[in-house]
Design a protein around this motif. Structure first.
Motif, PDB file in Angstrom:
ATOM      1  N   ALA A 305      -3.790  49.328  11.659  1.00 24.93           N
ATOM      2  CA  ALA A 305      -4.598  49.818  13.184  1.00 24.93           C
ATOM      3  C   ALA A 305      -5.938  51.530  12.363  1.00 24.93           C
ATOM      4  CB  ALA A 305      -4.051  49.751  14.189  1.00 24.93           C
ATOM      5  N   THR A 306      -4.305  51.781  12.119  1.00 26.61           N
ATOM      6  CA  THR A 306      -4.160  52.932  11.580  1.00 26.61           C
ATOM      7  C   THR A 306      -5.456  53.402  10.676  1.00 26.61           C
ATOM      8  OG1 THR A 306      -2.211  54.237  11.906  1.00 26.61           O
ATOM      9  CG2 THR A 306      -3.276  55.369  10.715  1.00 26.61           C
ATOM     10  N   ALA A 307      -5.741  52.390   9.701  1.00 33.31           N
ATOM     11  CA  ALA A 307      -6.577  52.560   8.309  1.00 33.31           C
ATOM     12  C   ALA A 307      -7.229  52.388   8.908  1.00 33.31           C
ATOM     13  CB  ALA A 307      -5.162  51.607   7.039  1.00 33.31           C
ATOM     14  N   THR A 308      -7.571  50.948  10.041  1.00 32.96           N
ATOM     15  CA  THR A 308      -9.369  51.136  10.305  1.00 32.96           C
ATOM     16  C   THR A 308      -9.824  51.970  11.510  1.00 32.96           C
ATOM     17  OG1 THR A 308      -8.216  48.579  10.737  1.00 32.96           O
ATOM     18  CG2 THR A 308      -9.983  48.694  12.115  1.00 32.96           C
ATOM     19  N   TYR A 309      -9.055  52.325  11.795  1.00 37.82           N
ATOM     20  CA  TYR A 309      -8.937  53.508  13.002  1.00 37.82           C
ATOM     21  C   TYR A 309      -9.802  54.971  12.279  1.00 37.82           C
ATOM     22  CZ  TYR A 309      -8.365  57.579  16.596  1.00 37.82           C
ATOM     23  OH  TYR A 309      -8.575  58.992  16.483  1.00 37.82           O
ATOM     24  N   LYS A 310      -8.944  55.381  11.227  1.00 39.93           N
ATOM     25  CA  LYS A 310      -9.204  56.657   9.894  1.00 39.93           C
ATOM     26  C   LYS A 310     -10.869  55.584   9.363  1.00 39.93           C
ATOM     27  CE  LYS A 310      -5.401  58.196   8.490  1.00 39.93           C
ATOM     28  NZ  LYS A 310      -4.031  58.893   7.891  1.00 39.93           N
ATOM     29  N   THR A 311     -10.979  55.248   9.313  1.00 40.60           N
ATOM     30  CA  THR A 311     -12.053  54.953   8.487  1.00 40.60           C
ATOM     31  C   THR A 311     -13.165  54.698   9.361  1.00 40.60           C
ATOM     32  OG1 THR A 311     -11.209  53.255   7.013  1.00 40.60           O
ATOM     33  CG2 THR A 311     -13.092  52.689   7.245  1.00 40.60           C
ATOM     34  N   LEU A 312     -13.406  54.113  10.560  1.00 38.19           N
ATOM     35  CA  LEU A 312     -13.823  53.247  11.345  1.00 38.19           C
ATOM     36  C   LEU A 312     -15.094  55.000  11.996  1.00 38.19           C
ATOM     37  CD1 LEU A 312     -12.610  50.353  13.676  1.00 38.19           C
ATOM     38  CD2 LEU A 312     -15.057  50.822  12.189  1.00 38.19           C
ATOM     39  N   THR A 313     -13.503  56.093  11.962  1.00 37.98           N
ATOM     40  CA  THR A 313     -13.965  57.430  12.829  1.00 37.98           C
ATOM     41  C   THR A 313     -14.985  57.918  12.168  1.00 37.98           C
ATOM     42  OG1 THR A 313     -11.724  58.116  12.049  1.00 37.98           O
ATOM     43  CG2 THR A 313     -12.066  57.012  14.565  1.00 37.98           C
ATOM     44  N   ALA A 314     -14.483  57.778  10.538  1.00 31.73           N
ATOM     45  CA  ALA A 314     -14.914  58.867   9.616  1.00 31.73           C
ATOM     46  C   ALA A 314     -16.699  57.923   9.199  1.00 31.73           C
ATOM     47  CB  ALA A 314     -14.311  57.897   7.565  1.00 31.73           C
ATOM     48  N   HIS A 315     -16.922  56.534   9.849  1.00 31.43           N
ATOM     49  CA  HIS A 315     -18.317  56.122  10.101  1.00 31.43           C
ATOM     50  C   HIS A 315     -18.885  56.512  10.856  1.00 31.43           C
ATOM     51  CE1 HIS A 315     -17.016  53.857   6.716  1.00 31.43           C
ATOM     52  NE2 HIS A 315     -17.410  54.405   5.410  1.00 31.43           N
ATOM     53  N   GLY A 316     -17.941  57.811  12.204  1.00 25.42           N
ATOM     54  CA  GLY A 316     -19.174  58.276  12.916  1.00 25.42           C
ATOM     55  C   GLY A 316     -18.835  56.533  14.297  1.00 25.42           C
ATOM     56  N   THR A 317     -17.953  55.826  13.924  1.00 21.94           N
ATOM     57  CA  THR A 317     -18.146  54.547  15.273  1.00 21.94           C
ATOM     58  C   THR A 317     -16.803  54.920  16.340  1.00 21.94           C
ATOM     59  OG1 THR A 317     -18.189  53.111  12.943  1.00 21.94           O
ATOM     60  CG2 THR A 317     -17.483  52.520  15.901  1.00 21.94           C
ATOM     61  N   PRO A 318     -17.689  55.037  16.991  1.00 22.15           N
ATOM     62  CA  PRO A 318     -16.937  55.317  18.649  1.00 22.15           C
ATOM     63  C   PRO A 318     -15.202  54.637  18.268  1.00 22.15           C
ATOM     64  CG  PRO A 318     -19.073  55.019  19.167  1.00 22.15           C
ATOM     65  CD  PRO A 318     -19.088  55.101  17.926  1.00 22.15           C
ATOM     66  N   THR A 319     -14.284  55.305  17.932  1.00 22.02           N
ATOM     67  CA  THR A 319     -13.011  53.822  18.377  1.00 22.02           C
ATOM     68  C   THR A 319     -12.395  54.995  18.808  1.00 22.02           C
ATOM     69  OG1 THR A 319     -13.928  53.675  15.715  1.00 22.02           O
ATOM     70  CG2 THR A 319     -11.579  53.212  16.633  1.00 22.02           C
ATOM     71  N   ARG A 320     -10.944  54.279  19.792  1.00 22.38           N
ATOM     72  CA  ARG A 320      -9.785  54.757  20.015  1.00 22.38           C
ATOM     73  C   ARG A 320      -8.841  54.307  19.335  1.00 22.38           C
ATOM     74  NH1 ARG A 320     -12.481  58.001  21.381  1.00 22.38           N
ATOM     75  NH2 ARG A 320     -13.419  59.110  23.011  1.00 22.38           N
ATOM     76  N   MET A 321      -7.240  54.180  19.888  1.00 21.08           N
ATOM     77  CA  MET A 321      -5.912  53.516  19.260  1.00 21.08           C
ATOM     78  C   MET A 321      -5.138  53.627  20.067  1.00 21.08           C
ATOM     79  SD  MET A 321      -4.814  53.322  15.465  1.00 21.08           S
ATOM     80  CE  MET A 321      -4.211  55.109  15.050  1.00 21.08           C
ATOM     81  N   ILE A 322      -4.751  52.788  20.525  1.00 17.46           N
ATOM     82  CA  ILE A 322      -3.091  52.588  21.319  1.00 17.46           C
ATOM     83  C   ILE A 322      -2.806  52.054  20.554  1.00 17.46           C
ATOM     84  CG2 ILE A 322      -1.787  51.909  23.200  1.00 17.46           C
ATOM     85  CD1 ILE A 322      -5.605  51.793  25.149  1.00 17.46           C
ATOM     86  N   TRP A 323      -0.608  52.282  20.442  1.00 18.99           N
ATOM     87  CA  TRP A 323       0.367  52.098  19.652  1.00 18.99           C
ATOM     88  C   TRP A 323       1.453  51.258  20.799  1.00 18.99           C
ATOM     89  CZ3 TRP A 323       1.703  55.570  15.781  1.00 18.99           C
ATOM     90  CH2 TRP A 323       1.316  55.352  14.576  1.00 18.99           C
ATOM     91  N   GLN A 324       0.440  50.104  21.409  1.00 18.97           N
ATOM     92  CA  GLN A 324       1.668  49.496  22.952  1.00 18.97           C
ATOM     93  C   GLN A 324       3.081  49.352  21.909  1.00 18.97           C
ATOM     94  OE1 GLN A 324      -0.687  46.011  23.786  1.00 18.97           O
ATOM     95  NE2 GLN A 324       0.397  44.537  21.979  1.00 18.97           N
ATOM     96  N   SER A 325       4.358  48.379  23.060  1.00 20.54           N
ATOM     97  CA  SER A 325       5.299  47.878  22.612  1.00 20.54           C
ATOM     98  C   SER A 325       5.149  46.817  21.910  1.00 20.54           C
ATOM     99  CB  SER A 325       5.664  47.750  23.959  1.00 20.54           C
ATOM    100  OG  SER A 325       5.286  46.612  24.294  1.00 20.54           O
ATOM    101  N   TRP A 326       4.727  45.829  22.464  1.00 19.43           N
ATOM    102  CA  TRP A 326       4.634  45.195  21.282  1.00 19.43           C
ATOM    103  C   TRP A 326       3.794  44.380  20.593  1.00 19.43           C
ATOM    104  CZ3 TRP A 326       0.924  40.973  21.677  1.00 19.43           C
ATOM    105  CH2 TRP A 326       0.038  40.991  23.237  1.00 19.43           C
ATOM    106  N   GLY A 327       4.486  43.169  19.541  1.00 25.44           N
ATOM    107  CA  GLY A 327       4.095  42.842  18.208  1.00 25.44           C
ATOM    108  C   GLY A 327       4.138  41.613  18.024  1.00 25.44           C
TER     109      GLY A 327
END
Length: 586
Positions: A305-327
């Motif tokens: 998710a971190t890699a996706t978040y950094k890529t999207l924000t670098a391209h100017g796409t409005p992005t937020r990220m949450i790290w929840q408990s479960w996976g």
């Protein structure tokens, strides 16, 4: 809830949002609004075949137009499983038109499993966006003339779903810019990393260590469908050699299971895995994206998710990220999001999703979409305060040094000169997790490392509480003459493999491997130092506890070394390994 008592379905194979809730889904909360449900079929072209898509349309009461929510299932599921069905209900109750469908190759939908390929699965989903736009009818003639439009042929539509139902959102948005908002939960960034991770950069330069338990569990589930599903749509049969997946997916799994990485097959594996992964098409995703990733997830860890978040924000796409408990590996905590229960208003993640759709689907400019980054803290007992927020990820702010006597020390001047050696055996001697233990209800032994097959460095008891939030990094230099002699082999499998990890050691000596996560490494060149990026964690090291950094020769959840390759680590005050920690507030 412990993941060790979860069912096969509960581990994410058929539950797209609450991947550890399949065995615990309860009756949804009482409806806050009335809706009707209509079963629909759509015949669409996808990947050179004609596919039938099986869907359910949830339409809220009333005659006015409303924004739409589109969703599909996790791997192995269908439109009818607890969470996919729960999405339809939950958002229809809140005034959205919901269209949920069985993904290609699952449920009663046709065609092959193509791993959320944007050119196949994304294109098929785009045809459903056409339906929501009123541009095409369902096979029975039903037309959607009740969805809010931004322009003729352009419906107001968001997508939500987890794991396999998460990546499809990014794939769809890459081929169809009419999608207005995304909420991908616990999904992947790069399947080459997910299935065969090498946590030593540069990324992708050398293949990693095959995550054989996870991969073969999914593969067997997919290939068994023609044998277990009655009246199978003919478009879901490929060949006797590769029953239910597209051919490239079967070839990828066979290459991984072979334990061999010749250059040609490796190039094919990497090219295909990335072509069906967001890493290859995120530059085309413009829809505002709320990423939700699970801390307890050895399949798709927080780094994805971190890699996706950094890529999207670098391209100017409005992005937020949450790290929840479960996976995928469990980790559900009280008060966390469970769409099977419909608890959107009471869960932190649920509130954030509602606000996201309020802003981008209902166009309420006053809707607060929240901070850039939020993370769940399992050491907080008050459910109203379990999430911390920040405007960025914590930086690497604390360094510890690997001393020759097995200590982790605060400065190079404290390093003792010395060397220590471990060696691998012909069978795995370390255990982090049994990835599929929950599939058959088996217990999973606690993590362990066998003496002589690993090296560990341990800090002094901490003088203050330390919160690690993010992906630690370690810079290492190892000596392995046998590995040096084989690393130039045309088969990359001859290179050295090791596994890095972090333990929390309590005052009584009990060790905890945080979320059972490890960093597999196929060392690019044993004659040079290399950097290992460990899986991201959120963990509080209490005062009086100690950190222990370990490198092990093997891990039974992964393929390991080919041949016996002893490893020595040499330390001196001017030349030693370094562990860097992202400390919140540090």
């Amino acid at each position: 809830m412990s993941r060790r008592v979860l069912s096969f379905r509960a581990l994410g194979y058929s539950v797209p949002l609450a991947l550890l809730l399949g065995a615990a889904v309860v009756t949804p909360a009482p409806a806050t609004g009335q809706y009707t449900v209509t079963a629909l079929k759509f015949t669409v072209p996808a990947g050179g075949r004609t596919c039938t898509i099986d869907a359910d349309l949830y339409r809220p009461a009333g005659t006015g137009r409303a924004p739409a929510v589109l969703a599909t299932n996790g791997f192995g599921g269908s439109k009818s499983d607890g969470s996919t069905d729960g999405i339809g209900k939950a958002f229809a109750e809140r005034g959205y038109v919901s269209l949920v469908y069985s993904g290609l190759g699952f449920g009663d939908s046709g065609c092959l499993i193509s791993l959320d390929d944007p050119d196949i699965d994304g294109t098929a989903a785009s045809k459903l966006v056409d339906f929501l736009a009123g541009k095409r009818a369902a096979d029975d003639g039903t037309k959607a003339d009740f969805v809010t439009l931004d322009a003729e042929g352009d419906p107001r539509v968001g997508m939500i779903g987890g794991s396999y139902g998460g990546a499809i959102q990014l794939a769809t948005a890459a081929v169809d810019h009419r999608v207005d908002a995304l909420v991908p939960l616990i999904t992947w960034h790069d399947l080459a990393y997910s299935l065969d991770p090498n946590n030593a950069g540069p990324h992708g330069a050398v293949p990693g260590a095959f995550k054989w338990q996870w991969v073969n569990g999914f593969y067997l589930m997919g290939e068994s469908q023609p044998l277990t599903t009655p009246n199978l749509d003919p478009s879901r049969i490929n060949s006797l050699d590769c029953l239910h997946f597209v051919t490239e997916a079967c070839r990828t799994v066979r290459t991984l299971n072979s334990g061999s990485y010749p250059a040609d097959r490796t190039a094919e594996l990497l090219a295909y895995s990335r072509s069906v992964s967001p890493v290859s098409y995120l530059s085309r995703v413009k829809a505002p994206t709320l990423l939700v990733q699970g801390q307890a997830d050895s399949l798709f860890n927080l780094n994805e998710a971190t890699a996706t978040y950094k890529t999207l924000t670098a391209h100017g796409t409005p992005t937020r990220m949450i790290w929840q408990s479960w996976g995928h590996s469990g980790g559900m905590a009280a008060g966390e999001l469970n769409l099977g229960q419909g608890n959107l208003e009471s869960a932190y993640v649920g509130k954030r999703i509602l606000a996201w759709f309020d802003r981008y689907l209902r166009k309420r400019k006053s809707a607060d979409t929240g901070p850039a980054f939020a993370y769940y803290r399992d050491w907080i007992t008050d459910p109203t305060g379990t999430y911390a927020t920040a405007d960025r990820l914590p930086a690497l702010s604390r360094k510890l040094y690997l001393s020759g006597d097995g200590r982790l020390v605060d400065s190079p001047s404290e390093v003792t000169r010395g060397s220590r050696t471990y060696t691998n055996r012909t069978v795995p001697t370390s255990h982090s997790e049994s990835s599929l233990a929950g599939t058959v209800g088996l217990p999973d032994p606690a993590p362990y490392d066998t003496e002589g097959t690993y090296l560990g460095w341990t800090s002094e008891p901490l003088t203050r509480t330390t919160d690690v939030v993010g992906a630690p990094k370690a810079t290492l230099k190892v000596v392995s003459p046998k590995a040096e002699r084989t690393q130039d082999s045309p088969d990359a499998a001859d290179r050295l493999v090791l596994f890095a990890k972090l333990y929390d050691i309590a005052p009584d000596g009990t060790g905890t491997l945080v979320h059972r996560l490890v960093a597999p490494v196929r060392v690019p060149d044993v004659t040079r130092s290399f950097t290992v990026t460990l899986p991201g964690i959120v963990h509080r090291y209490e005062k009086g506890h100690r950190l222990r950094f370990v490198i092990a020769a093997s891990d039974d959840a992964y393929f390991g070394n080919r041949g016996i390759k002893p490893v020595t680590v040499v330390s001196s005050p001017g030349n030693t390994g370094v562990l860097e920690l992202p400390v919140a507030g540090g």
